[in-house]
Write a protein that holds these residues in place. Structure first.
Motif, PDB file in Angstrom:
ATOM      1  N   TYR A  71      50.189  20.292  33.357  1.00  0.00           N
ATOM      2  CA  TYR A  71      50.156  21.584  34.030  1.00  0.00           C
ATOM      3  C   TYR A  71      48.730  21.920  34.434  1.00  0.00           C
ATOM      4  O   TYR A  71      47.790  21.646  33.703  1.00  0.00           O
ATOM      5  CB  TYR A  71      50.677  22.682  33.102  1.00  0.00           C
ATOM      6  N   VAL A  72      48.592  22.538  35.597  1.00  0.00           N
ATOM      7  CA  VAL A  72      47.301  23.080  36.017  1.00  0.00           C
ATOM      8  C   VAL A  72      47.359  24.563  35.676  1.00  0.00           C
ATOM      9  O   VAL A  72      48.271  25.274  36.116  1.00  0.00           O
ATOM     10  CB  VAL A  72      47.074  22.884  37.533  1.00  0.00           C
ATOM     11  N   LEU A  73      46.403  25.024  34.873  1.00  0.00           N
ATOM     12  CA  LEU A  73      46.369  26.412  34.422  1.00  0.00           C
ATOM     13  C   LEU A  73      45.261  27.182  35.132  1.00  0.00           C
ATOM     14  O   LEU A  73      44.252  26.608  35.536  1.00  0.00           O
ATOM     15  CB  LEU A  73      46.135  26.458  32.912  1.00  0.00           C
ATOM     16  N   ALA A  74      45.453  28.476  35.248  1.00  0.00           N
ATOM     17  CA  ALA A  74      44.440  29.330  35.875  1.00  0.00           C
ATOM     18  C   ALA A  74      43.195  29.359  34.984  1.00  0.00           C
ATOM     19  O   ALA A  74      43.290  29.723  33.811  1.00  0.00           O
ATOM     20  CB  ALA A  74      44.989  30.737  36.071  1.00  0.00           C
ATOM     21  N   PRO A  75      42.035  29.000  35.524  1.00  0.00           N
ATOM     22  CA  PRO A  75      40.815  29.010  34.718  1.00  0.00           C
ATOM     23  C   PRO A  75      40.249  30.412  34.514  1.00  0.00           C
ATOM     24  O   PRO A  75      39.425  30.621  33.643  1.00  0.00           O
ATOM     25  CB  PRO A  75      39.850  28.146  35.526  1.00  0.00           C
ATOM     26  N   LYS A 127      49.034  37.736  41.466  1.00  0.00           N
ATOM     27  CA  LYS A 127      47.925  37.949  40.538  1.00  0.00           C
ATOM     28  C   LYS A 127      48.217  37.120  39.296  1.00  0.00           C
ATOM     29  O   LYS A 127      49.347  37.095  38.810  1.00  0.00           O
ATOM     30  CB  LYS A 127      47.782  39.426  40.193  1.00  0.00           C
ATOM     31  N   VAL A 128      47.193  36.435  38.792  1.00  0.00           N
ATOM     32  CA  VAL A 128      47.361  35.564  37.632  1.00  0.00           C
ATOM     33  C   VAL A 128      46.342  35.904  36.555  1.00  0.00           C
ATOM     34  O   VAL A 128      45.256  36.400  36.845  1.00  0.00           O
ATOM     35  CB  VAL A 128      47.237  34.073  38.015  1.00  0.00           C
ATOM     36  N   GLU A 129      46.716  35.633  35.334  1.00  0.00           N
ATOM     37  CA  GLU A 129      45.825  35.789  34.192  1.00  0.00           C
ATOM     38  C   GLU A 129      45.310  34.407  33.792  1.00  0.00           C
ATOM     39  O   GLU A 129      45.888  33.388  34.166  1.00  0.00           O
ATOM     40  CB  GLU A 129      46.571  36.429  33.012  1.00  0.00           C
ATOM     41  N   THR A 130      44.272  34.364  32.995  1.00  0.00           N
ATOM     42  CA  THR A 130      43.737  33.102  32.495  1.00  0.00           C
ATOM     43  C   THR A 130      44.826  32.339  31.755  1.00  0.00           C
ATOM     44  O   THR A 130      45.609  32.927  31.018  1.00  0.00           O
ATOM     45  CB  THR A 130      42.555  33.375  31.533  1.00  0.00           C
TER      46      THR A 130
END
Length: 139
Positions: A71-75, A127-130
């Motif tokens: 998975y690529v996660l929001a940094p 909108k995304v969180e870390t």
């Protein structure tokens, strides 16, 4: 404990201690692992038990197959500006996957390895969180 230095500002001398701070990586990749368990009847264990070398080979094959998903996660928290990939796309290491706006700066997220896009969890404007899952990649 850090290093201690003397600093002169105008005619005053100050003693300061400086510590090295190590920052965490700005992006994390998690792997999806599925647990499997093999059950054998107790009375047949002696007769059907595989040799140790066969067990190692079999487990390593399963591990390779199960660890293909990443998975690529929001940094960082922000707003998704652009998504450059869609499910089914084959990507190369270093290609731009998406762009996140955070604190009025555009941050591009790059592929860390060659893969195929299995799923996209975000759209432009989201909108995304870390650490929110952004993409599912298969090696």
């Amino acid at each position: 404990m850090g290093k201690i230095y003397k600093i002169r500002i105008d005619s005053e001398v100050y003693e300061v201690e400086i510590e090295e701070v190590i920052k965490e990586a700005t992006h994390r990749v998690y792997r999806e692992v599925k647990a499997t368990e093999k059950v054998q009847p107790k009375e047949n264990i002696k007769e059907t038990a595989p040799k140790e070398s066969e067990v190692i080979k079999e487990e390593s094959k399963e591990e390779i197959i199960e660890n293909n998903v990443e998975y690529v996660l929001a940094p960082l928290p922000g707003k998704i500006l652009k998504v450059m990939v869609k499910p089914g796309d084959v990507i190369k290491k270093g290609s731009v996957l998406l762009t996140i706006e955070a604190m009025k700066m555009e941050n591009e997220i790059f592929a860390g390895f060659d893969a195929k896009v299995a799923d996209v969890y975000v759209n432009p404007g989201d909108k995304v969180e870390t650490n929110k899952k952004l993409l599912k990649l298969v090696r």
